[in-house]
Design a protein around this motif. Structure first.
Motif, short mmCIF file in Angstrom:
data_model
loop_
_atom_site.label_atom_id
_atom_site.label_comp_id
_atom_site.label_asym_id
_atom_site.label_seq_id
_atom_site.Cartn_x
_atom_site.Cartn_y
_atom_site.Cartn_z
N LEU A 151 45.76 42.37 31.83
CA LEU A 151 46.81 42.12 32.76
C LEU A 151 46.51 40.93 33.67
O LEU A 151 47.58 40.23 33.79
CB LEU A 151 46.91 43.46 33.80
N ILE A 152 45.43 40.85 33.85
CA ILE A 152 45.05 39.48 34.58
C ILE A 152 45.54 38.29 33.82
O ILE A 152 45.96 37.56 34.46
CB ILE A 152 43.42 39.59 35.08
N HIS A 153 45.07 38.26 32.59
CA HIS A 153 45.18 37.00 31.83
C HIS A 153 46.52 36.89 31.32
O HIS A 153 46.97 35.74 31.47
CB HIS A 153 44.14 37.01 30.69
N ASN A 154 47.09 37.87 30.69
CA ASN A 154 48.32 37.60 30.19
C ASN A 154 49.70 38.01 31.14
O ASN A 154 50.65 37.08 31.15
CB ASN A 154 48.56 38.80 28.92
N ASP A 155 49.63 39.02 31.84
CA ASP A 155 50.77 39.17 32.81
C ASP A 155 50.79 38.45 33.86
O ASP A 155 51.90 37.90 34.38
CB ASP A 155 50.79 40.71 33.20
N LEU A 156 49.48 38.16 34.54
CA LEU A 156 49.57 37.80 35.91
C LEU A 156 49.41 36.29 35.46
O LEU A 156 49.61 35.32 36.53
CB LEU A 156 48.70 38.20 36.92
N GLY A 157 48.86 35.89 34.36
CA GLY A 157 48.65 34.32 34.07
C GLY A 157 47.53 33.74 34.71
O GLY A 157 47.41 32.63 35.13
N ILE A 158 46.58 34.49 35.30
CA ILE A 158 45.41 33.77 36.12
C ILE A 158 44.20 33.54 34.80
O ILE A 158 44.01 34.46 34.12
CB ILE A 158 44.75 34.92 36.87
N THR A 159 43.80 32.27 34.98
CA THR A 159 42.95 31.95 34.00
C THR A 159 41.28 32.23 34.53
O THR A 159 40.97 32.79 35.90
CB THR A 159 42.90 30.49 33.77
N ARG A 160 40.43 32.26 33.64
CA ARG A 160 38.98 32.53 34.13
C ARG A 160 38.55 31.66 34.78
O ARG A 160 37.73 31.97 36.01
CB ARG A 160 38.26 32.57 32.79
N GLN A 161 38.83 30.38 34.87
CA GLN A 161 38.47 29.28 35.74
C GLN A 161 39.10 29.63 37.24
O GLN A 161 38.28 29.57 38.29
CB GLN A 161 38.98 27.91 35.32
N GLU A 162 40.38 30.02 37.20
CA GLU A 162 40.94 30.18 38.51
C GLU A 162 40.22 31.68 39.20
O GLU A 162 40.03 31.72 40.38
CB GLU A 162 42.43 30.61 38.23
N ILE A 163 39.77 32.58 38.60
CA ILE A 163 39.28 33.99 38.94
C ILE A 163 37.81 33.38 39.53
O ILE A 163 37.47 33.74 40.57
CB ILE A 163 38.84 34.90 37.81
N GLN A 164 37.03 32.65 39.17
CA GLN A 164 35.69 31.98 39.35
C GLN A 164 36.00 31.41 40.56
O GLN A 164 35.11 31.39 41.53
CB GLN A 164 35.27 31.03 38.28
N GLU A 165 37.01 30.43 40.85
CA GLU A 165 37.19 29.58 41.98
C GLU A 165 37.54 30.55 43.25
O GLU A 165 37.14 30.56 44.14
CB GLU A 165 38.44 28.61 41.56
#
Length: 272
Positions: free
Chosen positions: A182-196
């Motif tokens: 959901l986070i990566h595909n549907d919401l389009g949030i990348t791992r780098q953005e989550i870390q930030e």
């Protein structure tokens, strides 16, 4: 069926147990001399000894000859004590593809039980529908020409499912994967953005705790407690005091931050 417990390097054999109505029971290999009526498994076959047999063959000991250190099996084969391992039964059984542990305790409504009498059972799992001070009631069944539905406490074993924890772990893992997708595909949030997002949130929380005095209060209280404990032994500072202070305070601050930290993935939606 034979399998190995990787954690303890123990070999497990799943065999039909006559005393339990033929249901399958887990046995473990033990390196000791067998007793009469015990099961053994061949692990180092001496093919020159009587008839040939192979590693993995399982026999039941009928007689023992102590001086010659041999066991005579049901198939009239003499087997050296160096050739086998004893198979000891466990409390784990397999019924309809499910693993259970047989537990000697008072059952609860809804749990499955099997009747036991003189260490024997018909091996049929029955659901408990009522429990009182002296017995449990199960669905009625035919027994010795009559109908029976009650087992006195002490004359049954509770069947505790062993795969429950594994299934719970699988379900949690499935939920994690769904959330990750959901986070990566549907919401389009990348791992780098989550870390930030985590870095910013932690930095803000630490700053807020510092400005409000909470950080100082937490550290101060912990240090005072450790100092008091550290000087209990006749006023002498206990060994490792410095390391304990550092570790305890850092762990406590980390827990407090984790408790108040709540990253809302909907923030990404709000940005779109």
């Amino acid at each position: 069926m034979t399998e190995t417990n990787a954690n303890a390097n123990v070999k497990i054999h799943v065999l039909a147990e006559e005393t339990l109505g033929g249901i399958k029971c887990e046995y473990v290999e033990v390196d000791r001399k067998a007793k009469v009526s015990e099961k053994i498994v061949i692990v180092d076959a001496d093919v020159q000894n009587e008839e040939s047999y192979d590693n993995g063959d399982i026999f039941k000991v009928e007689k023992k000859y102590g001086l010659s250190e041999t066991a005579r099996t049901k198939c009239n084969r003499f087997i050296l004590d160096t050739e086998y391992r004893v198979l000891e039964p466990t409390d784990i059984v397999h019924i309809n593809g499910q693993r259970y542990k047989m537990v000697d305790r008072k059952a609860e409504v809804g749990e499955k039980v099997i009747h036991m009498y003189e260490s024997k059972s018909d091996g049929i799992a029955r659901k408990t529908i009522k429990v009182d001070a002296t017995s449990v009631e199960v669905d009625p069944f035919v027994h010795n020409g009559g109908v029976r539905s009650v087992f006195a406490h002490g004359y049954y074993r509770v069947l505790v499912p062993l795969d429950k924890h594994e299934k719970t772990f699988e379900n949690k893992n499935s939920v994690y994967k769904e959330m990750k997708n959901l986070i990566h595909n549907d919401l389009g949030i990348t791992r780098q953005e989550i870390q930030e997002m985590i870095s910013v949130a932690v930095s803000n929380e630490v700053q807020n705790m510092s400005e409000s005095g909470k950080l100082h209060s937490i550290a101060g209280a912990k240090i005072e407690s450790l100092i008091e404990e550290g000087f209990r032994d006749g006023g002498r500072l206990l060994y490792g005091f410095k390391e304990r202070v550092s570790k305890t305070v850092s762990e406590e601050v980390g827990k407090r931050i984790a408790n108040v930290l709540n990253i809302n993935v909907e923030l990404k939606e709000g940005r779109n």
